[in-house]
Design a protein around this motif. Structure first.
Motif, PDB file in Angstrom:
ATOM      1  N   LYS A 245      14.063 -33.076 -13.655  1.00  0.00           N
ATOM      2  CA  LYS A 245      13.858 -31.645 -13.938  1.00  0.00           C
ATOM      3  C   LYS A 245      13.891 -30.764 -12.689  1.00  0.00           C
ATOM      4  CE  LYS A 245       8.816 -32.131 -14.081  1.00  0.00           C
ATOM      5  NZ  LYS A 245       7.628 -31.980 -14.953  1.00  0.00           N
ATOM      6  N   GLU A 246      13.752 -31.368 -11.506  1.00  0.00           N
ATOM      7  CA  GLU A 246      13.850 -30.597 -10.256  1.00  0.00           C
ATOM      8  C   GLU A 246      15.282 -30.569  -9.722  1.00  0.00           C
ATOM      9  OE1 GLU A 246      11.291 -28.888  -9.341  1.00  0.00           O
ATOM     10  OE2 GLU A 246      10.067 -29.824 -10.903  1.00  0.00           O
ATOM     11  N   SER A 247      16.196 -31.110 -10.487  1.00  0.00           N
ATOM     12  CA  SER A 247      17.598 -31.162 -10.055  1.00  0.00           C
ATOM     13  C   SER A 247      18.183 -29.763  -9.878  1.00  0.00           C
ATOM     14  CB  SER A 247      18.425 -31.928 -11.089  1.00  0.00           C
ATOM     15  OG  SER A 247      19.804 -31.850 -10.799  1.00  0.00           O
ATOM     16  N   GLU A 248      19.185 -29.687  -9.007  1.00  0.00           N
ATOM     17  CA  GLU A 248      19.912 -28.436  -8.791  1.00  0.00           C
ATOM     18  C   GLU A 248      21.276 -28.474  -9.488  1.00  0.00           C
ATOM     19  OE1 GLU A 248      18.550 -25.789  -6.757  1.00  0.00           O
ATOM     20  OE2 GLU A 248      16.827 -27.058  -7.217  1.00  0.00           O
ATOM     21  N   ASP A 249      21.497 -29.493 -10.295  1.00  0.00           N
ATOM     22  CA  ASP A 249      22.784 -29.681 -10.949  1.00  0.00           C
ATOM     23  C   ASP A 249      22.800 -28.994 -12.311  1.00  0.00           C
ATOM     24  OD1 ASP A 249      24.804 -31.224 -12.714  1.00  0.00           O
ATOM     25  OD2 ASP A 249      25.294 -31.897 -10.697  1.00  0.00           O
ATOM     26  N   ALA A 250      23.736 -28.073 -12.501  1.00  0.00           N
ATOM     27  CA  ALA A 250      23.813 -27.313 -13.751  1.00  0.00           C
ATOM     28  C   ALA A 250      24.073 -28.208 -14.959  1.00  0.00           C
ATOM     29  CB  ALA A 250      24.907 -26.249 -13.649  1.00  0.00           C
ATOM     30  N   GLU A 251      24.863 -29.282 -14.777  1.00  0.00           N
ATOM     31  CA  GLU A 251      25.170 -30.191 -15.878  1.00  0.00           C
ATOM     32  C   GLU A 251      23.908 -30.870 -16.405  1.00  0.00           C
ATOM     33  OE1 GLU A 251      27.864 -30.738 -17.513  1.00  0.00           O
ATOM     34  OE2 GLU A 251      29.510 -29.970 -16.309  1.00  0.00           O
ATOM     35  N   LEU A 252      23.039 -31.268 -15.496  1.00  0.00           N
ATOM     36  CA  LEU A 252      21.777 -31.883 -15.903  1.00  0.00           C
ATOM     37  C   LEU A 252      20.853 -30.853 -16.537  1.00  0.00           C
ATOM     38  CD1 LEU A 252      20.978 -34.255 -12.896  1.00  0.00           C
ATOM     39  CD2 LEU A 252      21.249 -34.954 -15.263  1.00  0.00           C
ATOM     40  N   LEU A 253      20.810 -29.661 -15.954  1.00  0.00           N
ATOM     41  CA  LEU A 253      19.853 -28.646 -16.403  1.00  0.00           C
ATOM     42  C   LEU A 253      20.144 -28.124 -17.809  1.00  0.00           C
ATOM     43  CD1 LEU A 253      19.401 -26.756 -13.025  1.00  0.00           C
ATOM     44  CD2 LEU A 253      17.648 -28.082 -14.233  1.00  0.00           C
ATOM     45  N   TRP A 254      21.432 -27.868 -18.115  1.00  0.00           N
ATOM     46  CA  TRP A 254      21.686 -27.364 -19.474  1.00  0.00           C
ATOM     47  C   TRP A 254      21.449 -28.455 -20.508  1.00  0.00           C
ATOM     48  CZ3 TRP A 254      24.962 -29.366 -23.003  1.00  0.00           C
ATOM     49  CH2 TRP A 254      26.138 -30.007 -22.598  1.00  0.00           C
ATOM     50  N   ARG A 255      21.704 -29.698 -20.151  1.00  0.00           N
ATOM     51  CA  ARG A 255      21.402 -30.797 -21.075  1.00  0.00           C
ATOM     52  C   ARG A 255      19.897 -30.936 -21.274  1.00  0.00           C
ATOM     53  NH1 ARG A 255      26.292 -32.246 -18.928  1.00  0.00           N
ATOM     54  NH2 ARG A 255      27.723 -33.491 -20.226  1.00  0.00           N
ATOM     55  N   LEU A 256      19.133 -30.694 -20.228  1.00  0.00           N
ATOM     56  CA  LEU A 256      17.676 -30.756 -20.334  1.00  0.00           C
ATOM     57  C   LEU A 256      17.163 -29.610 -21.212  1.00  0.00           C
ATOM     58  CD1 LEU A 256      15.025 -32.028 -19.627  1.00  0.00           C
ATOM     59  CD2 LEU A 256      15.095 -30.914 -17.390  1.00  0.00           C
TER      60      LEU A 256
END
Length: 314
Positions: A110-121
């Motif tokens: 959840k602390e990632s800066e990656d947009a792909e991970l964040l929108w999936r989260l």
């Protein structure tokens, strides 16, 4: 030669000295002065031992920097490979309907800066909120959490269609907790982000579907809500069932039978437009759609009820 040129820049120079050994006047062209030439050259650069140590240190510094660059590049490649691996796992869990496992996987990053991970989260948080066993208190927390992840995804990559799409979805969900005024005000923003998602990726069926829902929602807005909207805004959002129908059909053109709710809404929109024949066609497709999720089951039930209700009237 390239290495020598780089090393030369690291060589220690005496204050005021030129960048290289300087021969004293009158020494060139005489064999008898060769030893003197070499001596004077070292003299300009400093002590011979110091010169050699400086050269060695410079070489070590250069190779250390080169090694650092190689390691840094390898770390970036490794990190990118890890993100790809996580995304593959996430997409597999999503397709398998493993909502809670997907959420548990992605919250580790959840602390990632990656947009792909964040929108999936953001999507996973919202999906957990939608589960029937999620309490109302937990649902509210998850809805706001989803919006925050979607917002961060958008900040990291404004050119990603999914970031726009999920930001709009999550903003719409938050409106349920913030009253009619906020919900109507957010409607303009939501529409802009859905339209941007379509612009960025016209092959994404869900973006068309969501624009259809937006149009359907404002087409069927109750009169009292419309009156409130007119009091609060000079030009409140509005739409028609025809526009909604157009977006639902475009979604089907892009990806036929991609979503049971799109089939259901096609049927319901045709009912609103008093076309029972086409309404029955799409509602039957929704009823017969394979149920992979809780939502699919709910849609099957609603479609069956609608078919029964208007067939009885006939």
């Amino acid at each position: 030669m390239a290495l020598a040129a780089r090393l030369w820049r690291f060589l220690p120079l005496r204050r005021g000295a030129a960048p290289g050994p300087r021969l004293p006047a009158g020494t060139s062209g005489s064999r008898g002065h060769c030893g003197r030439c070499r001596f004077r050259g070292f003299e300009v650069m400093g002590n011979p031992g110091t010169f050699r140590r400086g050269l060695l240190l410079s070489a070590l510094s250069y190779w250390g920097f080169e090694t650092y660059q190689v390691i840094s590049q390898a770390a970036v490649v490794h990190a990118a490979a890890k993100v790809e691996e996580i995304l593959e796992q996430a997409d597999y869990l999503y397709e398998s309907g493993e909502t809670e496992k997907l959420y548990q996987l992605l919250t580790q990053y959840k602390e990632s800066e990656d947009a792909e991970l964040l929108w999936r989260l953001a999507r996973a948080s919202r999906d957990v909120a939608q589960l029937s066993r999620t309490s109302e208190q937990e649902k509210k927390l998850l809805v706001y959490e989803a919006l925050e992840y979607a917002k961060r995804a958008l900040e990291k990559n404004e050119s990603h269609f999914a970031a726009h799409k999920w930001y709009a979805i999550c903003l719409s969900d938050v409106g349920d907790y913030e009253g009619i005024k906020a919900k109507i005000a957010n409607a303009y923003i939501i529409k802009e982000h859905f339209e941007k998602a379509i612009e960025l990726n016209p092959k994404d069926a869900t973006s068309f579907h969501l624009m259809g829902i937006w149009c359907y929602t404002f087409a069927e807005m109750p009169w009292y809500q419309r009156r409130i909207a007119e009091m609060l805004f000079a030009t409140p959002p509005s739409s028609t069932y025809e526009k909604a129908l157009g977006y639902f059909h475009r979604a089907e053109q892009v990806d036929p039978n991609f979503y049971s709710k799109n089939l259901l809404l096609l049927g319901k929109t045709y009912l609103k437009l008093h076309n029972k024949k086409l309404a029955a066609f799409w509602l039957m497709k929704a009823k017969d759609y394979p149920a992979h999720t809780e939502e699919d089951k709910q849609i099957q039930t609603e479609a069956a009820q609608l078919l029964t209700s208007f067939s009885e009237k006939n």
